[in-house]
Each structure stands twice: as C-alpha cells, then as structure tokens.
Write a protein that holds these residues in place. Structure first.
Motif, PDB file in Angstrom:
ATOM      1  N   GLN A   1      12.081  63.467  30.789  1.00  0.00           N
ATOM      2  CA  GLN A   1      13.405  62.906  30.518  1.00  0.00           C
ATOM      3  C   GLN A   1      13.744  61.769  31.477  1.00  0.00           C
ATOM      4  O   GLN A   1      14.426  60.808  31.107  1.00  0.00           O
ATOM      5  CB  GLN A   1      14.462  64.006  30.615  1.00  0.00           C
ATOM      6  N   SER A   2      13.237  61.848  32.701  1.00  0.00           N
ATOM      7  CA  SER A   2      13.552  60.826  33.694  1.00  0.00           C
ATOM      8  C   SER A   2      12.871  59.497  33.395  1.00  0.00           C
ATOM      9  O   SER A   2      13.187  58.481  34.019  1.00  0.00           O
ATOM     10  CB  SER A   2      13.135  61.315  35.091  1.00  0.00           C
ATOM     11  N   GLU A   3      11.927  59.472  32.445  1.00  0.00           N
ATOM     12  CA  GLU A   3      11.209  58.250  32.100  1.00  0.00           C
ATOM     13  C   GLU A   3      11.470  57.803  30.671  1.00  0.00           C
ATOM     14  O   GLU A   3      10.664  57.098  30.070  1.00  0.00           O
ATOM     15  CB  GLU A   3       9.707  58.449  32.324  1.00  0.00           C
ATOM     16  N   VAL A   4      12.607  58.191  30.122  1.00  0.00           N
ATOM     17  CA  VAL A   4      12.945  57.815  28.748  1.00  0.00           C
ATOM     18  C   VAL A   4      13.635  56.456  28.715  1.00  0.00           C
ATOM     19  O   VAL A   4      13.150  55.509  28.077  1.00  0.00           O
ATOM     20  CB  VAL A   4      13.829  58.888  28.083  1.00  0.00           C
ATOM     21  N   PHE A   5      14.762  56.332  29.412  1.00  0.00           N
ATOM     22  CA  PHE A   5      15.539  55.099  29.387  1.00  0.00           C
ATOM     23  C   PHE A   5      15.289  54.270  30.645  1.00  0.00           C
ATOM     24  O   PHE A   5      14.932  54.804  31.690  1.00  0.00           O
ATOM     25  CB  PHE A   5      17.027  55.412  29.237  1.00  0.00           C
ATOM     26  N   ALA A   6      15.485  52.960  30.516  1.00  0.00           N
ATOM     27  CA  ALA A   6      15.214  52.013  31.619  1.00  0.00           C
ATOM     28  C   ALA A   6      13.779  52.151  32.098  1.00  0.00           C
ATOM     29  O   ALA A   6      13.492  52.055  33.293  1.00  0.00           O
ATOM     30  CB  ALA A   6      16.195  52.209  32.768  1.00  0.00           C
ATOM     31  N   ALA A   7      12.864  52.388  31.166  1.00  0.00           N
ATOM     32  CA  ALA A   7      11.449  52.567  31.487  1.00  0.00           C
ATOM     33  C   ALA A   7      10.597  51.743  30.529  1.00  0.00           C
ATOM     34  O   ALA A   7      10.942  51.575  29.359  1.00  0.00           O
ATOM     35  CB  ALA A   7      11.066  54.044  31.409  1.00  0.00           C
ATOM     36  N   SER A   8       9.484  51.240  31.041  1.00  0.00           N
ATOM     37  CA  SER A   8       8.549  50.463  30.233  1.00  0.00           C
ATOM     38  C   SER A   8       7.126  50.885  30.546  1.00  0.00           C
ATOM     39  O   SER A   8       6.815  51.315  31.663  1.00  0.00           O
ATOM     40  CB  SER A   8       8.690  48.960  30.501  1.00  0.00           C
ATOM     41  N   ARG A   9       6.281  50.761  29.538  1.00  0.00           N
ATOM     42  CA  ARG A   9       4.841  50.977  29.730  1.00  0.00           C
ATOM     43  C   ARG A   9       4.231  49.627  30.105  1.00  0.00           C
ATOM     44  O   ARG A   9       4.112  48.736  29.266  1.00  0.00           O
ATOM     45  CB  ARG A   9       4.198  51.546  28.468  1.00  0.00           C
ATOM     46  N   ILE A  10       3.867  49.460  31.356  1.00  0.00           N
ATOM     47  CA  ILE A  10       3.347  48.194  31.864  1.00  0.00           C
ATOM     48  C   ILE A  10       1.836  48.155  31.659  1.00  0.00           C
ATOM     49  O   ILE A  10       1.122  49.050  32.130  1.00  0.00           O
ATOM     50  CB  ILE A  10       3.679  48.024  33.361  1.00  0.00           C
TER      51      ILE A  10
ATOM     52  N   LEU B   1      23.984  52.030  20.721  1.00  0.00           N
ATOM     53  CA  LEU B   1      23.869  51.510  22.078  1.00  0.00           C
ATOM     54  C   LEU B   1      24.845  52.227  23.018  1.00  0.00           C
ATOM     55  O   LEU B   1      24.504  52.554  24.158  1.00  0.00           O
ATOM     56  CB  LEU B   1      24.117  50.003  22.102  1.00  0.00           C
ATOM     57  N   TRP B   2      26.056  52.452  22.530  1.00  0.00           N
ATOM     58  CA  TRP B   2      27.040  53.189  23.342  1.00  0.00           C
ATOM     59  C   TRP B   2      26.524  54.604  23.618  1.00  0.00           C
ATOM     60  O   TRP B   2      26.655  55.116  24.741  1.00  0.00           O
ATOM     61  CB  TRP B   2      28.380  53.245  22.628  1.00  0.00           C
ATOM     62  N   ALA B   3      25.928  55.237  22.615  1.00  0.00           N
ATOM     63  CA  ALA B   3      25.412  56.597  22.793  1.00  0.00           C
ATOM     64  C   ALA B   3      24.297  56.628  23.822  1.00  0.00           C
ATOM     65  O   ALA B   3      24.234  57.546  24.660  1.00  0.00           O
ATOM     66  CB  ALA B   3      24.909  57.133  21.447  1.00  0.00           C
ATOM     67  N   VAL B   4      23.405  55.637  23.793  1.00  0.00           N
ATOM     68  CA  VAL B   4      22.338  55.564  24.787  1.00  0.00           C
ATOM     69  C   VAL B   4      22.922  55.394  26.185  1.00  0.00           C
ATOM     70  O   VAL B   4      22.493  56.045  27.151  1.00  0.00           O
ATOM     71  CB  VAL B   4      21.372  54.410  24.455  1.00  0.00           C
ATOM     72  N   ALA B   5      23.907  54.507  26.310  1.00  0.00           N
ATOM     73  CA  ALA B   5      24.543  54.297  27.608  1.00  0.00           C
ATOM     74  C   ALA B   5      25.191  55.580  28.117  1.00  0.00           C
ATOM     75  O   ALA B   5      25.115  55.912  29.307  1.00  0.00           O
ATOM     76  CB  ALA B   5      25.583  53.172  27.501  1.00  0.00           C
ATOM     77  N   LYS B   6      25.844  56.305  27.221  1.00  0.00           N
ATOM     78  CA  LYS B   6      26.483  57.571  27.589  1.00  0.00           C
ATOM     79  C   LYS B   6      25.446  58.584  28.070  1.00  0.00           C
ATOM     80  O   LYS B   6      25.617  59.242  29.106  1.00  0.00           O
ATOM     81  CB  LYS B   6      27.235  58.127  26.371  1.00  0.00           C
ATOM     82  N   MET B   7      24.359  58.684  27.346  1.00  0.00           N
ATOM     83  CA  MET B   7      23.315  59.647  27.693  1.00  0.00           C
ATOM     84  C   MET B   7      22.602  59.243  28.977  1.00  0.00           C
ATOM     85  O   MET B   7      22.262  60.089  29.803  1.00  0.00           O
ATOM     86  CB  MET B   7      22.317  59.750  26.543  1.00  0.00           C
ATOM     87  N   TYR B   8      22.375  57.936  29.155  1.00  0.00           N
ATOM     88  CA  TYR B   8      21.700  57.455  30.356  1.00  0.00           C
ATOM     89  C   TYR B   8      22.537  57.713  31.602  1.00  0.00           C
ATOM     90  O   TYR B   8      22.011  58.077  32.657  1.00  0.00           O
ATOM     91  CB  TYR B   8      21.410  55.961  30.206  1.00  0.00           C
ATOM     92  N   SER B   9      23.858  57.544  31.488  1.00  0.00           N
ATOM     93  CA  SER B   9      24.734  57.745  32.641  1.00  0.00           C
ATOM     94  C   SER B   9      25.049  59.219  32.888  1.00  0.00           C
ATOM     95  O   SER B   9      25.486  59.593  33.980  1.00  0.00           O
ATOM     96  CB  SER B   9      26.045  56.964  32.454  1.00  0.00           C
ATOM     97  N   GLU B  10      24.812  60.069  31.886  1.00  0.00           N
ATOM     98  CA  GLU B  10      25.046  61.510  32.017  1.00  0.00           C
ATOM     99  C   GLU B  10      23.837  62.267  31.464  1.00  0.00           C
ATOM    100  O   GLU B  10      23.895  62.838  30.377  1.00  0.00           O
ATOM    101  CB  GLU B  10      26.320  61.920  31.274  1.00  0.00           C
TER     102      GLU B  10
ATOM    103  N   VAL C   1      11.699  53.405  24.593  1.00  0.00           N
ATOM    104  CA  VAL C   1      12.512  53.719  23.418  1.00  0.00           C
ATOM    105  C   VAL C   1      12.967  52.430  22.747  1.00  0.00           C
ATOM    106  O   VAL C   1      13.525  51.546  23.396  1.00  0.00           O
ATOM    107  CB  VAL C   1      13.757  54.564  23.793  1.00  0.00           C
ATOM    108  N   ASN C   2      12.686  52.318  21.455  1.00  0.00           N
ATOM    109  CA  ASN C   2      13.219  51.259  20.607  1.00  0.00           C
ATOM    110  C   ASN C   2      14.159  51.878  19.578  1.00  0.00           C
ATOM    111  O   ASN C   2      13.786  52.852  18.899  1.00  0.00           O
ATOM    112  CB  ASN C   2      12.099  50.537  19.850  1.00  0.00           C
ATOM    113  N   LEU C   3      15.371  51.356  19.482  1.00  0.00           N
ATOM    114  CA  LEU C   3      16.273  51.695  18.385  1.00  0.00           C
ATOM    115  C   LEU C   3      16.058  50.675  17.267  1.00  0.00           C
ATOM    116  O   LEU C   3      15.810  49.499  17.538  1.00  0.00           O
ATOM    117  CB  LEU C   3      17.723  51.639  18.834  1.00  0.00           C
ATOM    118  N   VAL C   4      16.154  51.108  16.035  1.00  0.00           N
ATOM    119  CA  VAL C   4      15.991  50.219  14.885  1.00  0.00           C
ATOM    120  C   VAL C   4      17.139  50.469  13.915  1.00  0.00           C
ATOM    121  O   VAL C   4      17.425  51.623  13.569  1.00  0.00           O
ATOM    122  CB  VAL C   4      14.646  50.473  14.164  1.00  0.00           C
ATOM    123  N   VAL C   5      17.817  49.405  13.487  1.00  0.00           N
ATOM    124  CA  VAL C   5      18.886  49.532  12.499  1.00  0.00           C
ATOM    125  C   VAL C   5      18.630  48.517  11.393  1.00  0.00           C
ATOM    126  O   VAL C   5      18.537  47.315  11.657  1.00  0.00           O
ATOM    127  CB  VAL C   5      20.286  49.310  13.113  1.00  0.00           C
TER     128      VAL C   5
END
Length: 366
Positions: free
Chosen positions: A131-140, A107-116, A284-288
C-alpha cells in the motif's frame, strides 16, 4: 507502522493444501500416483523446506520481496506483461455523470485516500508494504532491473489527453508543516475543465512522445530516459513531474467499448485509434472515457491483485461520497480560493522537446 512478518509455511500444511486441491482437479487414476510419489519424495521435500526456512530467516515480507524482484527484472513492455486493468462500476450517485465531473471526482478520491491511508484498511490495520507504494510511486526503468521509487510530499497529479500532459494540483498543506489534505472538489474540477478547453497538443507537447516511450521494452526505455536526463532542460523537468505525480489520469476522446473484455483492453492499452495516453511507469493510471466509463491500470510489480482490488474499491467508494448537490454547486464555481498559486487553476502542457534524443520506435502496442 511496524511491518508484520510473513510466516514461513509449515511443510505438512502446504502438502495438505496441495493434496486437497489436486484431489479435486486430478483424475481418479492420477491422484493415487501423486500420493505415492509424495511419500517417496518426503526426505527431498523436507530438505527443500529447510533451505527455504534458512533463506527467509530474519527477513520480513520475504514473499513480497521475491515477488517484486522477479517482476522488476522482467524486461518485456509493461502494457503486455505487468499492467493490470480494472473497470470501475458506473456512478450510482450521479446517473448522468459527465466525463470531466467523474474525472475530477476520482482525482479527489485519490487525494483523499493518499492523505488518509487508513481509509483502505477499514476497522483493522493491514500490512502496508504494498500500500505504501501505490500512490506517488513510479516504476523507474533500469539497465538490469527496474525499481519502484516513492516520492514524498507530492501534491500533484498528471492529466493526459490529446491536448497534452498537464500537472494538476490535487492536494494542499492547509498550514505550513501540517498534514496534507485534498484540494476542494471545485479546485480540481476547474483545472480539469481548463485542460480539456485547450487546443490539441503541438509537436513538442504530444503525450505520445513520453507515454509511448514508457511502453517500450524496459532496457530500451532505460537508455532513452538516461539520454533525456543527461540532456536536461524542459524534457527532463517534465519527466520529473510525471515520475513524481501522485497518479496519472487519462481522458479518452472516445466512448468505452460495449463489451467488458474489450473495455478492459481499452483501459490497459488505450481506446480508439488515438495516441498512447497511458503512462505505464506510474504505478496507478486512472482512465475516464468520453461516456464517463472509468477504469484503473495498476503496475503489478508494486502490488498484487488483492491490494489493487482494495484500492480500486476504495477510490470508487470515496468518489461516490461526493453528493449530487455538492458536485452541481461546485461545477458552477471557479473554485480558486484554496489554490496555493494564482495560476494553478490554469495548468500549461508539459513540453517534451526530444530533438537529438536517440529514440527507439515506440510502436509496441497491439
């Protein structure tokens, strides 16, 4: 930044490449037939080339546009049509990495990548249409065609587990009006720990209530979603938080399968016999898994395989940049100093009271 034009291919170059591939794949008897047919149909191919050039004239990124339009028109359930799974390498920095530690690091890595966003580009700029539609994006979901919607200035992720769906802060604005940056690792980790310390979800908080709906045939899900939004209340508010999240993170209560192919299926469809924990509308879904095996699920209508690979590689690399000493020190800290709200380190489950909503049977997963 300005987008780079996708060039219209030259016919001779296209035919040369096609011939090179077919010479390697066709039998010695069939390849001469191909060459003969090609020479006979030259005028037809030239006319097709003119039509292509006219259709693409003045349109940037026409290939991506066609690619996205066709996939967004697909009404099949996303888990079995456009979801792309990937398994991340095991952590090299932390050999005994626990599930929650790895989840927080990702989650920290995603936040880092999203902000930079430049982090994924390396030394040179790349075209950012996808790339501009990877994070904070949804398929409605839509009645005739879905859309990719991007949410600006989003600061939270959603964590999905057997205990429910939780909104977790992963970004902050250190100064009013300034750029966003990732929350420190201990802040994210403490929220994830709190989530997993909760009891299993009550009826109105079960993650399958909404995750199962996102796995439906798209037109069926579109109709149910419209009912939820019309009804308003807690369910509509919770759905809004899910759709606007930077990323979705699923925490499985089981270990990953031993076989890689089975692990890929578990990343895409869910592990074990538990409830559906994938929110397929999220790009994007992360799975752990419980043994800290991690993967990612990408929505193919938003990005192709190459971009998905670059994103997965960058997220893994950034998560590995958290050193062992830093993580061990942080996991023993409450880490509440940098949070914007006093109760942000204790997220509550989102509620999905769907009584009165006409639900279609969500049991579509194999």
């Amino acid at each position: 930044m300005a987008l780079l034009d996708y060039p219209i291919p030259e016919l001779d170059v296209t035919l040369q490449e096609a011939g090179r591939v077919l010479q390697l794949t066709l039998s010695p008897e069939l390849y001469p037939q191909f060459k003969n047919t090609l020479s006979q149909q030259r005028e037809v191919l030239q006319e097709a080339q003119k039509c292509l050039a006219a259709a693409a004239s003045g349109r940037e990124n026409w290939v991506t546009e066609q690619f996205k339009s066709r996939l967004l028109s697909c009404t099949d359930p996303l888990p079995t049509s456009t979801a792309i799974p990937a398994v991340l390498p095991p952590s090299r920095a932390r050999k005994e990495c626990a599930q929650l530690e790895r989840a927080a690091a990702l989650l920290w890595a995603v936040a880092k990548m999203y902000s930079e966003p430049s982090l994924v580009e390396g030394e040179g700029q790349t075209e950012r249409t996808q790339q501009s539609e990877v994070f904070a994006a949804s398929r409605i979901p839509g009645k005739t065609q879905d859309e990719i919607k991007v949410y600006q200035d989003c600061l939270h992720a959603i964590v999905i587990c057997a205990r429910g769906v939780f909104s977790v802060n992963i970004l902050q604005h250190p100064s009013p009006g300034g750029p966003m940056s990732p929350l420190p690792f201990p802040d994210i980790y403490s929220q994830v720990v709190h989530v997993m310390s909760q009891h299993r979800a009550a009826k109105n908080n079960k993650p399958s209530a909404i995750c199962g709906l996102s796995a439906l045939q798209r037109q069926a899900w579109s109709a149910v979603r419209e009912e939820i939004l019309r009804a308003g209340g807690a369910a509509a508010a919770s759905l809004g938080l899910m759709e606007s999240a930077v990323v979705a993170l699923s925490l499985e209560d089981c270990n990953a399968p031993a076989d890689l192919a089975d692990t890929l299926n578990a990343v895409r469809l869910g592990g074990g016999d538990g409830p559906c924990l994938r929110y397929y509308d999220k790009v994007v879904n992360l799975v752990v898994f419980k043994d800290s095996t991690a993967g990612m699920v990408f929505e193919h209508s938003a990005l192709d395989g190459m971009v998905a690979g670059l994103v997965a590689e960058t997220v893994w690399y950034l998560s590995e940049s958290l050193t062992v000493d830093l993580v061990q020190a942080n996991t023993g800290s409450n880490g509440s100093a940098c949070l914007n709200k006093a109760d942000s380190s204790s997220p509550s489950p989102l509620a999905f009271p769907l009584q009165g909503i006409t639900k279609t049977d969500p049991k579509v997963l194999p």
